[in-house]
Write a protein that holds these residues in place. Structure first.
Motif, PDB file in Angstrom:
ATOM      1  N   TYR A   1     -18.490   4.719 -16.473  1.00 12.42           N
ATOM      2  CA  TYR A   1     -17.052   4.922 -16.670  1.00 12.42           C
ATOM      3  C   TYR A   1     -16.583   4.243 -17.957  1.00 12.42           C
ATOM      4  CZ  TYR A   1     -12.092   5.167 -15.739  1.00 12.42           C
ATOM      5  OH  TYR A   1     -10.757   5.417 -15.849  1.00 12.42           O
ATOM      6  N   ARG A   2     -17.094   3.049 -18.223  1.00  8.02           N
ATOM      7  CA  ARG A   2     -16.739   2.335 -19.446  1.00  8.02           C
ATOM      8  C   ARG A   2     -17.219   3.125 -20.669  1.00  8.02           C
ATOM      9  NH1 ARG A   2     -18.816  -2.593 -18.402  1.00  8.02           N
ATOM     10  NH2 ARG A   2     -20.768  -2.022 -19.378  1.00  8.02           N
ATOM     11  N   SER A   3     -18.403   3.701 -20.586  1.00  6.52           N
ATOM     12  CA  SER A   3     -18.917   4.528 -21.667  1.00  6.52           C
ATOM     13  C   SER A   3     -18.019   5.744 -21.889  1.00  6.52           C
ATOM     14  CB  SER A   3     -20.348   4.966 -21.345  1.00  6.52           C
ATOM     15  OG  SER A   3     -20.838   5.795 -22.353  1.00  6.52           O
ATOM     16  N   PHE A   4     -17.567   6.337 -20.790  1.00  5.40           N
ATOM     17  CA  PHE A   4     -16.609   7.448 -20.887  1.00  5.40           C
ATOM     18  C   PHE A   4     -15.359   7.015 -21.654  1.00  5.40           C
ATOM     19  CE2 PHE A   4     -12.633   8.635 -18.597  1.00  5.40           C
ATOM     20  CZ  PHE A   4     -12.419   9.863 -19.204  1.00  5.40           C
TER      21      PHE A   4
ATOM     22  N   ALA B   1     -23.325   0.377 -11.739  1.00  4.38           N
ATOM     23  CA  ALA B   1     -23.836   1.513 -12.516  1.00  4.38           C
ATOM     24  C   ALA B   1     -22.710   2.499 -12.822  1.00  4.38           C
ATOM     25  CB  ALA B   1     -24.967   2.203 -11.768  1.00  4.38           C
ATOM     26  N   PHE B   2     -21.878   2.786 -11.803  1.00  2.00           N
ATOM     27  CA  PHE B   2     -20.735   3.674 -12.035  1.00  2.00           C
ATOM     28  C   PHE B   2     -19.829   3.086 -13.105  1.00  2.00           C
ATOM     29  CE2 PHE B   2     -16.217   4.359 -11.356  1.00  2.00           C
ATOM     30  CZ  PHE B   2     -16.139   5.717 -11.621  1.00  2.00           C
TER      31      PHE B   2
ATOM     32  N   THR C   1     -19.621  13.261 -20.168  1.00  4.13           N
ATOM     33  CA  THR C   1     -20.165  11.937 -19.877  1.00  4.13           C
ATOM     34  C   THR C   1     -20.211  11.568 -18.397  1.00  4.13           C
ATOM     35  OG1 THR C   1     -18.004  10.893 -20.185  1.00  4.13           O
ATOM     36  CG2 THR C   1     -19.431  11.020 -22.120  1.00  4.13           C
ATOM     37  N   LEU C   2     -19.447  12.229 -17.550  1.00  2.00           N
ATOM     38  CA  LEU C   2     -19.395  11.880 -16.129  1.00  2.00           C
ATOM     39  C   LEU C   2     -19.869  13.040 -15.270  1.00  2.00           C
ATOM     40  CD1 LEU C   2     -15.873  10.163 -15.960  1.00  2.00           C
ATOM     41  CD2 LEU C   2     -18.106   9.037 -16.059  1.00  2.00           C
ATOM     42  N   SER C   3     -20.633  12.733 -14.261  1.00  3.80           N
ATOM     43  CA  SER C   3     -21.050  13.758 -13.297  1.00  3.80           C
ATOM     44  C   SER C   3     -19.846  14.140 -12.434  1.00  3.80           C
ATOM     45  CB  SER C   3     -22.163  13.212 -12.404  1.00  3.80           C
ATOM     46  OG  SER C   3     -21.637  12.204 -11.544  1.00  3.80           O
TER      47      SER C   3
ATOM     48  N   ASP D   1     -20.185  -6.324  -6.640  1.00  8.37           N
ATOM     49  CA  ASP D   1     -21.561  -6.735  -6.929  1.00  8.37           C
ATOM     50  C   ASP D   1     -22.575  -5.666  -6.509  1.00  8.37           C
ATOM     51  OD1 ASP D   1     -20.820  -9.182  -7.999  1.00  8.37           O
ATOM     52  OD2 ASP D   1     -20.940 -10.208  -6.064  1.00  8.37           O
ATOM     53  N   ARG D   2     -22.098  -4.582  -5.916  1.00  8.79           N
ATOM     54  CA  ARG D   2     -23.010  -3.513  -5.500  1.00  8.79           C
ATOM     55  C   ARG D   2     -23.612  -2.841  -6.737  1.00  8.79           C
ATOM     56  NH1 ARG D   2     -20.130   0.633  -1.937  1.00  8.79           N
ATOM     57  NH2 ARG D   2     -22.154   1.610  -2.269  1.00  8.79           N
TER      58      ARG D   2
END
Length: 103
Positions: free
Chosen positions: A91-94, A86-87, A54-56, A80-81
Motif C-alpha cells: 500500500y505504501r508503494s502504491f 506485507a499489505f 500496483t494493487l491486487s 505485527d501480523r
C-alpha cells in the motif's frame, strides 16, 4: 514525505461507501465519490490507474474497507501480523507511485 502522501490518499478516498465493489477502477470510483476538494476526475483517474498497476483486487478490497474507517488503516499499519505488514508495504508503494505519477 511518505506519510503526507499516504495521508492524502487516505483522505481523498476516505468517504468510500462500505462494501464498495472492486473492479478495475474501484479506487478511482471511491475517489470520485469523495467530497474532498483535491479530488478531481483527472487525479482520481490517475490514482485508479496506479491502483490497478500496483494493487491486487484483494488489496484494493482491503484498502476500500478502511478508507471509510481511518482507525482500521491505523490498526493495520501498526499490526505485527506478517500479512498486514506485507499489505502495508504494498500500500505504501502504491502511495509513492501515485505521488510520482499523479502528483
Amino acid at each position: 514525505m511518505k506519510k503526507p502522501v499516504l495521508l492524502l490518499v487516505v483522505l481523498i478516498l476516505g468517504s468510500a461507501p462500505i462494501g464498495t465493489a472492486v473492479s478495475a477502477n474501484a479506487i478511482e470510483r471511491a475517489c470520485n465519490q469523495s467530497n474532498r476538494q483535491a479530488a478531481s476526475r483527472q487525479l482520481c483517474g490517475c490514482i485508479g490507474l496506479v491502483a490497478d498497476m500496483t494493487l491486487s483486487g484483494t488489496d484494493q478490497r482491503q484498502a476500500a474497507r478502511f478508507f471509510s474507517d481511518p482507525q482500521r488503516a491505523q490498526d493495520i499499519r501498526m499490526s505485527d501480523r506478517a500479512s498486514d505488514e506485507a499489505f502495508w508495504t504494498r500500500y505504501r508503494s502504491f502511495g509513492e507511485t501515485a505521488e510520482a505519477m499523479c502528483g
